[in-house]
Design a protein around this motif. Structure first.
Motif, PDB file in Angstrom:
ATOM      1  N   VAL A  30      72.921  66.868   0.284  1.00 54.04           N
ATOM      2  CA  VAL A  30      72.221  66.338   1.464  1.00 54.04           C
ATOM      3  C   VAL A  30      72.071  64.824   1.334  1.00 54.04           C
ATOM      4  N   ALA A  32      70.579  61.178   3.453  1.00 53.00           N
ATOM      5  CA  ALA A  32      69.756  60.657   4.546  1.00 53.00           C
ATOM      6  C   ALA A  32      69.996  59.163   4.678  1.00 53.00           C
ATOM      7  N   GLU A  57      55.960  65.472   0.484  1.00 54.77           N
ATOM      8  CA  GLU A  57      55.684  66.203   1.731  1.00 54.77           C
ATOM      9  C   GLU A  57      54.782  65.381   2.665  1.00 54.77           C
ATOM     10  N   TYR A  60      57.147  62.454   4.110  1.00 63.21           N
ATOM     11  CA  TYR A  60      58.268  62.934   4.944  1.00 63.21           C
ATOM     12  C   TYR A  60      58.005  62.733   6.447  1.00 63.21           C
ATOM     13  N   LYS A  64      59.596  59.668   9.169  1.00 63.05           N
ATOM     14  CA  LYS A  64      60.229  60.027  10.453  1.00 63.05           C
ATOM     15  C   LYS A  64      59.509  59.366  11.625  1.00 63.05           C
ATOM     16  N   ILE A  72      69.417  62.884   8.830  1.00 60.89           N
ATOM     17  CA  ILE A  72      69.723  63.689   7.643  1.00 60.89           C
ATOM     18  C   ILE A  72      71.022  64.439   7.906  1.00 60.89           C
ATOM     19  N   TRP A  74      74.661  66.474   5.757  1.00 61.34           N
ATOM     20  CA  TRP A  74      75.029  67.193   4.529  1.00 61.34           C
ATOM     21  C   TRP A  74      76.518  67.520   4.530  1.00 61.34           C
ATOM     22  N   LEU A 141      63.473  61.780   2.299  1.00 54.03           N
ATOM     23  CA  LEU A 141      63.910  62.676   3.380  1.00 54.03           C
ATOM     24  C   LEU A 141      64.926  63.688   2.866  1.00 54.03           C
ATOM     25  N   TYR A 145      64.176  67.750   2.495  1.00 50.09           N
ATOM     26  CA  TYR A 145      65.022  68.610   3.323  1.00 50.09           C
ATOM     27  C   TYR A 145      65.754  69.635   2.461  1.00 50.09           C
ATOM     28  N   ARG A 146      66.352  69.153   1.346  1.00 52.31           N
ATOM     29  CA  ARG A 146      67.123  70.073   0.505  1.00 52.31           C
ATOM     30  C   ARG A 146      66.216  71.083  -0.193  1.00 52.31           C
ATOM     31  N   ARG A 148      63.496  72.285   0.923  1.00 54.05           N
ATOM     32  CA  ARG A 148      63.119  73.296   1.932  1.00 54.05           C
ATOM     33  C   ARG A 148      64.253  74.286   2.155  1.00 54.05           C
ATOM     34  N   GLU A 149      65.490  73.800   2.112  1.00 50.98           N
ATOM     35  CA  GLU A 149      66.645  74.714   2.218  1.00 50.98           C
ATOM     36  C   GLU A 149      66.632  75.725   1.067  1.00 50.98           C
TER      37      GLU A 149
END
Length: 199
Positions: A30, A32, A57, A60, A64, A72, A74, A141, A145-146, A148-149
């Motif tokens: 990922v 950003a 967190e 983040y 934004k 973001i 990937w 970021l 994001y990653r 959370r994936e």
């Protein structure tokens, strides 16, 4: 003149770019890109790895909200296997810059090389996520994001422990990989996964 020696005279729209996820055995790499707004500074920006998960967190949504632009992007495990991890990382970075809603005039890339085919001049900065706030913001970021994936993947496949190790080749991940076998999201070109498949 920029403190690191880059000449941005008259250049306001500088994008910071960073990636997360080169080392894991599973999931996307990922990237950003962030263009910060000098009028809306964000306190506490540094390399995402130096921050607690709670702090990342918190930052983040702030990044934004306050950045002039962010994106973001990937490269998938299939692309990683086809291109190799370095070229897939460069592809993810290129996509992150291309996806910005505001076109940057300059890009600062974390690391020792820049992707080819960028829409603007760029400079690589080793340890840029510690030195450049825009790169720090991008690293946060990408990391959140990653992660959370990986939590999402953990919910689908709870036996592998992805929420704990985030896909990195820890003892737990290696043990579960041996016991349960690779998932479709695993990177087949990475040696521990390839060895299991070829067995």
């Amino acid at each position: 003149m920029h403190p690191l020696g880059f000449d941005f005279t008259g250049t306001d729209l500088v994008a910071g770019v960073d990636e997360v996820g080169r080392g894991p055995l599973i999931g996307n790499v990922v990237a950003a890109a962030v263009i910060l707004d000098p009028a809306r500074p964000i306190a506490g920006l540094t390399d995402s790895k130096k921050l607690s998960e709670k702090k990342r967190e918190q930052l983040y949504p702030l990044i934004k909200e306050r950045a002039l632009a962010w994106h973001i992007a990937w490269a998938s495990p299939v692309e990683i296997d086809e291109l190799n991890i370095l070229h897939a990382t460069m592809l993810a970075m290129r996509r992150a810059i291309a996806g910005l809603s505001v076109q940057p005039e300059f890009a600062l890339i974390d690391g020792n090389r820049c992707p080819t085919g960028l829409p603007c001049p760029a400079e690589p900065i080793v340890k840029g996520d510690l030195k450049e706030p825009a790169i720090s913001a991008a690293s946060i970021l990408a990391k959140v994001y990653r992660d959370r994936e990986m939590v999402e993947l953990d919910q689908r496949h709870p036996d592998y422990g992805f929420a704990k190790h985030k896909g990195y080749p820890t003892a737990l991940h290696m043990q579960r990989l041996q016991q349960l076998g690779p998932l479709p999201e695993h990177r087949r070109s990475f040696r521990p996964v390839a060895e299991l498949i070829n067995r």
